[in-house]
Design a protein around this motif. Sequence first.
Motif, PDB file in Angstrom:
ATOM      1  N   GLY A   1       0.809  -1.235   0.000  1.00  0.00           N
ATOM      2  CA  GLY A   1       0.000   0.000   0.000  1.00  0.00           C
ATOM      3  C   GLY A   1       0.829   1.265   0.000  1.00  0.00           C
ATOM      4  N   LEU A   2       1.628   1.470  -1.052  1.00  0.00           N
ATOM      5  CA  LEU A   2       2.390   2.724  -1.144  1.00  0.00           C
ATOM      6  C   LEU A   2       1.417   3.888  -1.306  1.00  0.00           C
ATOM      7  CD1 LEU A   2       5.206   1.766  -3.693  1.00  0.00           C
ATOM      8  CD2 LEU A   2       5.480   2.094  -1.243  1.00  0.00           C
ATOM      9  N   LYS A   3       1.760   5.005  -0.671  1.00  0.00           N
ATOM     10  CA  LYS A   3       0.906   6.183  -0.817  1.00  0.00           C
ATOM     11  C   LYS A   3       1.112   6.805  -2.195  1.00  0.00           C
ATOM     12  CE  LYS A   3       0.516   7.367   3.978  1.00  0.00           C
ATOM     13  NZ  LYS A   3       1.027   8.123   5.087  1.00  0.00           N
ATOM     14  N   PRO A   4       0.033   7.354  -2.773  1.00  0.00           N
ATOM     15  CA  PRO A   4       0.208   8.051  -4.060  1.00  0.00           C
ATOM     16  C   PRO A   4       1.160   9.238  -3.882  1.00  0.00           C
ATOM     17  CG  PRO A   4      -2.123   7.867  -3.479  1.00  0.00           C
ATOM     18  CD  PRO A   4      -1.342   7.409  -2.288  1.00  0.00           C
ATOM     19  N   ILE A   5       1.903   9.553  -4.922  1.00  0.00           N
ATOM     20  CA  ILE A   5       2.744  10.746  -4.887  1.00  0.00           C
ATOM     21  C   ILE A   5       1.809  11.956  -4.994  1.00  0.00           C
ATOM     22  CG2 ILE A   5       4.624  12.016  -6.021  1.00  0.00           C
ATOM     23  CD1 ILE A   5       5.398   9.321  -7.370  1.00  0.00           C
ATOM     24  N   VAL A   6       2.045  12.961  -4.157  1.00  0.00           N
ATOM     25  CA  VAL A   6       1.252  14.191  -4.257  1.00  0.00           C
ATOM     26  C   VAL A   6       2.107  15.233  -4.980  1.00  0.00           C
ATOM     27  CG1 VAL A   6      -0.005  15.974  -2.997  1.00  0.00           C
ATOM     28  CG2 VAL A   6       0.081  13.624  -2.089  1.00  0.00           C
ATOM     29  N   PHE A   7       1.709  15.547  -6.221  1.00  0.00           N
ATOM     30  CA  PHE A   7       2.478  16.519  -6.987  1.00  0.00           C
ATOM     31  C   PHE A   7       1.928  17.922  -6.756  1.00  0.00           C
ATOM     32  CE2 PHE A   7       3.314  12.594  -9.399  1.00  0.00           C
ATOM     33  CZ  PHE A   7       4.701  12.680  -9.533  1.00  0.00           C
TER      34      PHE A   7
ATOM     35  N   SER B   1       7.782  16.282   2.158  1.00  0.00           N
ATOM     36  CA  SER B   1       7.818  17.226   1.049  1.00  0.00           C
ATOM     37  C   SER B   1       9.236  17.377   0.486  1.00  0.00           C
ATOM     38  CB  SER B   1       7.298  18.585   1.539  1.00  0.00           C
ATOM     39  OG  SER B   1       7.349  19.510   0.473  1.00  0.00           O
ATOM     40  N   TYR B   2       9.341  17.314  -0.815  1.00  0.00           N
ATOM     41  CA  TYR B   2      10.608  17.484  -1.526  1.00  0.00           C
ATOM     42  C   TYR B   2      10.432  18.593  -2.560  1.00  0.00           C
ATOM     43  CZ  TYR B   2      12.310  12.856   0.059  1.00  0.00           C
ATOM     44  OH  TYR B   2      12.733  11.787   0.801  1.00  0.00           O
ATOM     45  N   ARG B   3      11.441  19.430  -2.691  1.00  0.00           N
ATOM     46  CA  ARG B   3      11.421  20.507  -3.676  1.00  0.00           C
ATOM     47  C   ARG B   3      11.961  19.973  -4.999  1.00  0.00           C
ATOM     48  NH1 ARG B   3      15.052  24.938  -4.677  1.00  0.00           N
ATOM     49  NH2 ARG B   3      16.578  23.773  -3.493  1.00  0.00           N
TER      50      ARG B   3
ATOM     51  N   GLU C   1      14.656  17.281  -3.756  1.00  0.00           N
ATOM     52  CA  GLU C   1      15.452  17.246  -2.532  1.00  0.00           C
ATOM     53  C   GLU C   1      14.584  17.665  -1.349  1.00  0.00           C
ATOM     54  OE1 GLU C   1      19.922  18.770  -1.571  1.00  0.00           O
ATOM     55  OE2 GLU C   1      18.458  20.334  -2.045  1.00  0.00           O
ATOM     56  N   ASN C   2      14.731  16.963  -0.208  1.00  0.00           N
ATOM     57  CA  ASN C   2      13.968  17.373   0.982  1.00  0.00           C
ATOM     58  C   ASN C   2      14.827  18.254   1.881  1.00  0.00           C
ATOM     59  OD1 ASN C   2      15.629  15.696   2.490  1.00  0.00           O
ATOM     60  ND2 ASN C   2      14.064  14.142   2.882  1.00  0.00           N
ATOM     61  N   ALA C   3      14.266  18.646   3.028  1.00  0.00           N
ATOM     62  CA  ALA C   3      14.956  19.584   3.921  1.00  0.00           C
ATOM     63  C   ALA C   3      16.246  18.999   4.477  1.00  0.00           C
ATOM     64  CB  ALA C   3      14.017  19.990   5.060  1.00  0.00           C
ATOM     65  N   LYS C   4      16.338  17.645   4.511  1.00  0.00           N
ATOM     66  CA  LYS C   4      17.560  17.003   5.023  1.00  0.00           C
ATOM     67  C   LYS C   4      18.609  16.819   3.925  1.00  0.00           C
ATOM     68  CE  LYS C   4      15.307  13.978   8.427  1.00  0.00           C
ATOM     69  NZ  LYS C   4      14.957  12.545   8.550  1.00  0.00           N
ATOM     70  N   GLY C   5      18.275  17.239   2.720  1.00  0.00           N
ATOM     71  CA  GLY C   5      19.221  17.077   1.617  1.00  0.00           C
ATOM     72  C   GLY C   5      19.136  15.712   0.957  1.00  0.00           C
ATOM     73  N   GLU C   6      18.091  14.924   1.300  1.00  0.00           N
ATOM     74  CA  GLU C   6      17.924  13.605   0.668  1.00  0.00           C
ATOM     75  C   GLU C   6      17.237  13.762  -0.683  1.00  0.00           C
ATOM     76  OE1 GLU C   6      17.370  11.268   4.938  1.00  0.00           O
ATOM     77  OE2 GLU C   6      15.635  12.200   3.954  1.00  0.00           O
TER      78      GLU C   6
ATOM     79  N   HIS D   1       6.774  21.520  -5.437  1.00  0.00           N
ATOM     80  CA  HIS D   1       7.307  20.376  -4.711  1.00  0.00           C
ATOM     81  C   HIS D   1       6.480  19.135  -4.995  1.00  0.00           C
ATOM     82  CE1 HIS D   1       3.981  21.938  -2.351  1.00  0.00           C
ATOM     83  NE2 HIS D   1       3.850  20.702  -1.925  1.00  0.00           N
ATOM     84  N   ALA D   2       6.935  18.012  -4.468  1.00  0.00           N
ATOM     85  CA  ALA D   2       6.167  16.771  -4.511  1.00  0.00           C
ATOM     86  C   ALA D   2       6.287  16.114  -3.142  1.00  0.00           C
ATOM     87  CB  ALA D   2       6.701  15.847  -5.584  1.00  0.00           C
ATOM     88  N   GLU D   3       5.254  15.369  -2.756  1.00  0.00           N
ATOM     89  CA  GLU D   3       5.289  14.667  -1.467  1.00  0.00           C
ATOM     90  C   GLU D   3       5.390  13.171  -1.713  1.00  0.00           C
ATOM     91  OE1 GLU D   3       2.083  15.469   1.304  1.00  0.00           O
ATOM     92  OE2 GLU D   3       2.429  17.620   0.999  1.00  0.00           O
ATOM     93  N   PHE D   4       6.449  12.580  -1.112  1.00  0.00           N
ATOM     94  CA  PHE D   4       6.620  11.138  -1.161  1.00  0.00           C
ATOM     95  C   PHE D   4       6.479  10.627   0.261  1.00  0.00           C
ATOM     96  CE2 PHE D   4       9.407  13.145  -4.317  1.00  0.00           C
ATOM     97  CZ  PHE D   4       8.871  12.623  -5.484  1.00  0.00           C
ATOM     98  N   ASP D   5       5.492   9.756   0.475  1.00  0.00           N
ATOM     99  CA  ASP D   5       5.265   9.192   1.801  1.00  0.00           C
ATOM    100  C   ASP D   5       5.150  10.309   2.857  1.00  0.00           C
ATOM    101  OD1 ASP D   5       4.701   7.058   3.373  1.00  0.00           O
ATOM    102  OD2 ASP D   5       6.798   6.488   3.741  1.00  0.00           O
TER     103      ASP D   5
END
Length: 260
Positions: free
Chosen positions: A80-86, A118-120, A148-153, A111-115
């Motif tokens: 059950g992966l969450k849908p990507i929120v674009f 939020s990633y830019r 990239e997220n706030a942690k640089g990932e 940005h997009a949200e994965f799980d």
Amino acid sequence: MKAAMIQASSFVMALRLAVLVVLSMLLAPVLHAEGHPSWGYSGPGGPSDWSGLDERFQSCGLGKSQSPIDIRTRHVRKIGLKPIVFGYTESPAILANNGHTVQVNPVMPGHAEFDDISYRLLQFHFHTPSEERVDGKAYPLVAHFVHENAKGELAVVAVFFRTGRPNVALKPIFDEFPLRRGELRQLPVLLNVAALLPADQSYYAYTGSLTTPPCTEGVKWHVLKTPVEISPEQLSAFRKLYKHNARRVQPLNGRVVQAN
Ligand SMILES: [Zn+2]
């Protein structure tokens, strides 16, 4: 009246020039890869040489979770992966021919949200043929949207292209291709990044790496299952610049691909 119009248009031109100058300064490391030896996709400096070109490139040879991969759909784990929120926004954009691909840098990309994280969106670029394969099959082109997220990932979304009708959303980009390596061009219109995505955004997910030196690992990959279309003319316009810019598939080494 006329003088005012000329003044206004020269102001717009000056503004565009200023934007281009600032952006070329910001993009200088991307374009010139300062301090990095030159790498490519064939001959000396090709993928089998990457890890030896620079000690920062060691992951390209020693890494155990590298990208791209061949996704074997039989072995994919459906969970059950969450849908990507674009949440991409329309934005001015700068195109850069960086010597390895054409890279699009939206100025205010959203940005997009994965799980739920939020990633830019940093940039997107193209490879031909697609680097990822599905059951051994490559598509003629893929776009990689790098976030990239706030942690640089880092998290990447891959969108496949199959040949068909002209892709209207790509047209402004393909009309402004920077033809020379190192060349930058400002898009004359706002770029609608979301229009490049397929309607069905279900995806395969796995953890891998950048597919170019330094081949950094820990990148979260999201490969959209549904391709979008590109005309044969658009494809050949890209291939005139880059005939082949894809790394070959890498061993899974026990990694499991998930799907929603
Ligand atoms: Zn890529």
